[in-house]
Design a protein around this motif. Structure first.
Motif, short mmCIF file in Angstrom:
data_model
loop_
_atom_site.label_atom_id
_atom_site.label_comp_id
_atom_site.label_asym_id
_atom_site.label_seq_id
_atom_site.Cartn_x
_atom_site.Cartn_y
_atom_site.Cartn_z
N LEU A 24 0.86 -1.08 -0.12
CA LEU A 24 -0.20 0.00 -0.02
C LEU A 24 1.02 1.24 -0.12
N THR A 25 1.96 1.20 0.68
CA THR A 25 2.86 2.47 0.67
C THR A 25 3.43 2.63 -0.49
N PHE A 26 3.78 1.80 -1.46
CA PHE A 26 4.55 1.85 -2.66
C PHE A 26 3.31 2.00 -3.61
N MET A 27 2.15 1.80 -3.50
CA MET A 27 1.08 2.19 -4.59
C MET A 27 0.57 3.42 -4.32
N MET A 28 0.65 4.19 -3.25
CA MET A 28 0.15 5.42 -2.65
C MET A 28 0.94 6.59 -3.39
N GLU A 29 0.43 7.69 -3.53
CA GLU A 29 1.12 8.87 -3.70
C GLU A 29 2.18 9.54 -2.85
N VAL A 30 3.14 10.27 -3.19
CA VAL A 30 4.26 10.48 -2.36
C VAL A 30 3.58 11.11 -0.91
N ARG A 31 2.78 11.95 -1.22
CA ARG A 31 2.11 12.76 0.18
C ARG A 31 1.36 11.33 1.13
N SER A 32 0.52 10.56 0.56
CA SER A 32 0.09 9.63 1.22
C SER A 32 0.89 8.77 2.10
N ALA A 33 2.12 8.47 1.18
CA ALA A 33 2.96 7.44 1.68
C ALA A 33 3.62 8.13 2.95
N VAL A 34 4.11 9.60 2.75
CA VAL A 34 4.62 10.26 3.96
C VAL A 34 3.79 10.40 5.15
N ILE A 35 2.59 10.45 4.82
CA ILE A 35 1.38 10.56 5.88
C ILE A 35 1.44 9.18 6.62
N SER A 36 1.21 8.24 6.06
CA SER A 36 1.20 6.80 6.61
C SER A 36 2.54 6.77 7.28
N ALA A 37 3.64 7.00 6.84
CA ALA A 37 4.84 6.73 7.72
C ALA A 37 4.97 7.62 8.88
N LEU A 38 4.56 8.82 8.98
CA LEU A 38 4.68 9.57 10.10
C LEU A 38 3.64 9.11 11.02
N VAL A 39 2.51 8.69 10.63
CA VAL A 39 1.34 8.10 11.48
C VAL A 39 2.04 7.01 12.34
N VAL A 40 2.78 6.05 11.52
CA VAL A 40 3.31 4.80 12.21
C VAL A 40 4.50 5.23 12.99
N VAL A 41 5.18 6.08 12.75
CA VAL A 41 6.22 6.54 13.61
C VAL A 41 5.62 7.20 15.04
N LEU A 42 4.71 8.06 14.88
CA LEU A 42 4.07 8.56 16.07
C LEU A 42 3.52 7.70 16.81
N PHE A 43 2.78 6.47 16.08
CA PHE A 43 2.39 5.51 16.98
C PHE A 43 3.36 4.58 17.78
N TRP A 44 4.49 4.47 16.91
CA TRP A 44 5.41 3.73 17.73
C TRP A 44 6.33 4.62 19.08
N ILE A 45 6.13 5.95 18.82
CA ILE A 45 6.82 6.74 19.80
C ILE A 45 6.10 7.11 20.78
N LEU A 46 4.72 7.44 20.62
CA LEU A 46 3.69 7.46 21.82
C LEU A 46 3.49 6.23 22.50
N ASP A 47 3.09 5.15 21.67
CA ASP A 47 2.68 4.02 22.17
C ASP A 47 1.49 4.07 23.09
N PRO A 48 0.35 4.42 22.73
CA PRO A 48 -0.66 4.52 23.62
C PRO A 48 -1.20 3.25 24.47
N TYR A 49 -0.60 2.07 24.02
CA TYR A 49 -0.98 0.95 24.97
C TYR A 49 -0.10 0.60 25.90
N LYS A 50 1.15 1.24 25.96
CA LYS A 50 2.12 0.78 27.00
C LYS A 50 1.65 1.12 28.51
N ILE A 51 0.66 2.21 28.84
CA ILE A 51 0.13 2.43 30.04
C ILE A 51 -0.80 1.29 30.46
N SER A 52 -1.95 0.99 29.80
CA SER A 52 -2.52 -0.02 30.13
C SER A 52 -2.36 -1.50 30.42
N LEU A 53 -1.16 -1.77 29.64
CA LEU A 53 -0.70 -3.09 29.57
C LEU A 53 0.51 -3.17 30.68
#
Length: 257
Positions: A228-257
């Motif tokens: 999906l990242t390969f098939m999307m446009e450049v802007r969409s691919a960058v947005i997807s990468a940023l969302v995944v990186v923010l999810f990895w940095i923030l990790d909203p499940y680390k407190i509850s687990l």
């Protein structure tokens, strides 16, 4: 040139020698043929044959089709059946009769379809999806082997091939839909959301899931995320990468687990 020594003309024995020396001293009469010798001329730039079509008076390329009269062009258009397609498209757009007297519009329609239809879809969507599926299934099999090796689980080549065969159908279905309808905005939005979801879920599995869950779900998630990242446009691919990186940095499940 130095002087030529002459011999006494009184001696009768020297007459042939004297005549030959006089012939050498007297210049030969210039003949007209020797004066008008052909001259070698350097070819000018204008004489060099250039590649491509010749240029017209307006400086634009002049093709052979430009020499065809307009009435002959119209006859060729009618025989090719483009006027019927033009009439149908005109009826759909305006909702009136199929009057196709406007030659200029007919010519424009002819150019669009003569040069556009051939380049629109060179490969059918099902064949294009099949080509992508072969590569994705190979990547899926590679991740299956790597994940099992990471957790020291023995896996044979037969097991990998069986899992690749099971994943062939779903992967082809997803690839076919995205290849056929990727130009639609709704499909592009769904691809962006699916890319973000697959990437974030893979991060969640890597951080909080037991190894059995990672071994079962990680290969498919990574394969789809990459595709999906390969098939999307450049802007969409960058947005997807940023969302995944923010999810990895923030990790909203680390407190509850």
């Amino acid at each position: 040139m130095g002087k030529i020594t002459t011999v006494d003309s009184d001696a009768e024995d020297n007459v042939p020698l004297i005549n030959s020396l006089n012939a050498l001293n007297t210049p030969a009469d210039p003949s007209p043929a020797s004066e008008q010798l052909p001259k070698l001329e350097h070819p000018s730039v204008s004489r060099i044959v250039r590649a491509g079509p010749p240029l017209g008076a307006d400086g634009k390329p002049h093709y052979l089709i430009d020499d065809i009269p307009d009435n002959e062009k119209m006859r060729l258009i009618r025989e090719s059946g483009l006027l019927k397609k033009y009439a149908k498209s005109k009826d759909k757009g305006r909702g009136n009769g199929s009057d196709v007297d406007e030659e200029d519009e007919a010519f424009e329609y002819m150019e669009e379809h003569m040069y556009g239809e051939d380049e629109e879809e060179k490969i059918p969507p099902w064949m294009d999806a099949l080509i992508y599926t072969v590569g994705l299934v190979a990547i899926y099999g590679l991740f299956e082997a790597l994940v099992n090796q990471q957790y020291n689980v023995d896996i044979t080549l037969v097991d990998v091939l069986e899992r690749m065969a099971k994943a062939l159908g779903p992967i082809y279905f997803i690839v076919y839909l995205t290849q056929k309808y990727h130009h639609l905005r709704l499909v592009s939005l769904v691809m962006l959301m699916a890319s973000c979801a697959s990437g974030c879920y893979f991060i969640y599995l890597s951080l909080h899931s037991p190894r059995l869950g990672i071994m079962r779900r990680a290969p498919g998630l990574v394969t789809m995320w990459m595709y999906l990242t390969f098939m999307m446009e450049v802007r969409s691919a960058v947005i997807s990468a940023l969302v995944v990186v923010l999810f990895w940095i923030l990790d909203p499940y680390k407190i509850s687990l």
